[in-house]
Design a protein around this motif. Structure first.
Motif, PDB file in Angstrom:
ATOM      1  N   GLU A 165       0.893  -1.086   0.189  1.00  0.00           N
ATOM      2  CA  GLU A 165      -0.071   0.086  -0.081  1.00  0.00           C
ATOM      3  C   GLU A 165       0.847   1.233  -0.202  1.00  0.00           C
ATOM      4  OE1 GLU A 165      -3.365   2.002   2.600  1.00  0.00           O
ATOM      5  OE2 GLU A 165      -2.954   0.264   3.280  1.00  0.00           O
ATOM      6  N   LEU A 166       0.642   1.964  -0.977  1.00  0.00           N
ATOM      7  CA  LEU A 166       1.822   3.200  -1.211  1.00  0.00           C
ATOM      8  C   LEU A 166       0.959   4.289  -0.372  1.00  0.00           C
ATOM      9  CD1 LEU A 166       2.312   2.772  -4.953  1.00  0.00           C
ATOM     10  CD2 LEU A 166       3.709   1.899  -2.671  1.00  0.00           C
ATOM     11  N   ASN A 167       1.839   5.384  -0.142  1.00  0.00           N
ATOM     12  CA  ASN A 167       1.305   6.561   0.694  1.00  0.00           C
ATOM     13  C   ASN A 167       0.379   7.276  -0.110  1.00  0.00           C
ATOM     14  OD1 ASN A 167       3.188   7.826  -0.839  1.00  0.00           O
ATOM     15  ND2 ASN A 167       3.874   9.326   0.788  1.00  0.00           N
ATOM     16  N   ASP A 168       0.041   7.098  -1.556  1.00  0.00           N
ATOM     17  CA  ASP A 168      -0.774   7.622  -2.181  1.00  0.00           C
ATOM     18  C   ASP A 168      -2.127   7.184  -2.358  1.00  0.00           C
ATOM     19  OD1 ASP A 168      -0.241   5.817  -4.053  1.00  0.00           O
ATOM     20  OD2 ASP A 168       0.769   7.357  -5.515  1.00  0.00           O
ATOM     21  N   GLY A 169      -2.142   6.213  -1.406  1.00  0.00           N
ATOM     22  CA  GLY A 169      -3.570   5.398  -1.652  1.00  0.00           C
ATOM     23  C   GLY A 169      -3.517   4.068  -2.660  1.00  0.00           C
ATOM     24  N   ARG A 170      -2.453   4.036  -3.330  1.00  0.00           N
ATOM     25  CA  ARG A 170      -2.681   2.876  -4.531  1.00  0.00           C
ATOM     26  C   ARG A 170      -2.088   1.530  -3.553  1.00  0.00           C
ATOM     27  NH1 ARG A 170       1.391   4.508  -9.248  1.00  0.00           N
ATOM     28  NH2 ARG A 170       2.233   5.741  -7.265  1.00  0.00           N
ATOM     29  N   ILE A 171      -2.868   0.456  -4.197  1.00  0.00           N
ATOM     30  CA  ILE A 171      -2.354  -1.089  -3.506  1.00  0.00           C
ATOM     31  C   ILE A 171      -1.968  -1.638  -4.922  1.00  0.00           C
ATOM     32  CG2 ILE A 171      -3.091  -3.140  -2.469  1.00  0.00           C
ATOM     33  CD1 ILE A 171      -5.017  -1.244  -0.712  1.00  0.00           C
ATOM     34  N   LEU A 172      -0.636  -2.467  -4.569  1.00  0.00           N
ATOM     35  CA  LEU A 172      -0.254  -3.007  -5.756  1.00  0.00           C
ATOM     36  C   LEU A 172       0.165  -4.445  -5.333  1.00  0.00           C
ATOM     37  CD1 LEU A 172       3.033  -2.690  -6.584  1.00  0.00           C
ATOM     38  CD2 LEU A 172       2.106  -0.542  -6.148  1.00  0.00           C
ATOM     39  N   GLY A 173       0.316  -5.468  -6.306  1.00  0.00           N
ATOM     40  CA  GLY A 173       0.666  -6.639  -5.761  1.00  0.00           C
ATOM     41  C   GLY A 173       1.708  -7.323  -7.033  1.00  0.00           C
ATOM     42  N   PHE A 174       2.361  -8.236  -6.503  1.00  0.00           N
ATOM     43  CA  PHE A 174       3.453  -8.891  -7.523  1.00  0.00           C
ATOM     44  C   PHE A 174       3.558 -10.330  -7.051  1.00  0.00           C
ATOM     45  CE2 PHE A 174       6.183  -7.031  -4.888  1.00  0.00           C
ATOM     46  CZ  PHE A 174       7.379  -8.006  -4.494  1.00  0.00           C
ATOM     47  N   PRO A 175       3.729 -11.237  -8.011  1.00  0.00           N
ATOM     48  CA  PRO A 175       4.013 -12.743  -7.643  1.00  0.00           C
ATOM     49  C   PRO A 175       5.343 -12.657  -6.967  1.00  0.00           C
ATOM     50  CG  PRO A 175       3.381 -12.696 -10.044  1.00  0.00           C
ATOM     51  CD  PRO A 175       3.669 -11.331  -9.453  1.00  0.00           C
ATOM     52  N   ALA A 176       5.544 -13.302  -6.094  1.00  0.00           N
ATOM     53  CA  ALA A 176       6.622 -13.527  -5.321  1.00  0.00           C
ATOM     54  C   ALA A 176       7.963 -14.459  -6.175  1.00  0.00           C
ATOM     55  CB  ALA A 176       6.529 -14.592  -3.792  1.00  0.00           C
TER      56      ALA A 176
END
Length: 92
Positions: free
Chosen positions: A28-39
């Motif tokens: 979760e970024l400080n600008d509100g975005r949430i992103l994910g990536f495969p380990a």
């Protein structure tokens, strides 16, 4: 890289939260975005167990991820720019 790269929207954005779930790493970024990536896009993380993945911590004021037991560090900037070590494997 152009000299204006530091001014674009993906530069210098720290994370405020990080977690692992089902072999995915989420930020979760400080600008509100949430992103994910495969380990599995990183060599050491691909070999890690689910419990080891969950031991991720934010470091450097939210600009890096750290897995102490795996001795693995990733930058938020690198993830945002898609700088992964391994190709995305097709879903089966």
């Amino acid at each position: 890289m152009s000299s204006t790269a530091g001014n674009n929207l993906i530069s210098n954005v720290p994370a405020i939260k990080v977690w692992a779930e089902n072999r995915m790493i989420y930020l979760e970024l400080n600008d509100g975005r949430i992103l994910g990536f495969p380990a599995d896009r990183f060599k050491l993380l691909k070999a890690a167990s689910e419990s080891e993945l969950k031991e991720v911590q934010l470091t450097l004021n939210g600009y890096a991820l750290r897995w102490e037991n795996l001795d693995e560090d990733l930058t938020v900037q690198g993830i945002l720019e898609g700088r992964f070590q391994l190709p995305l494997e097709p879903s089966t």
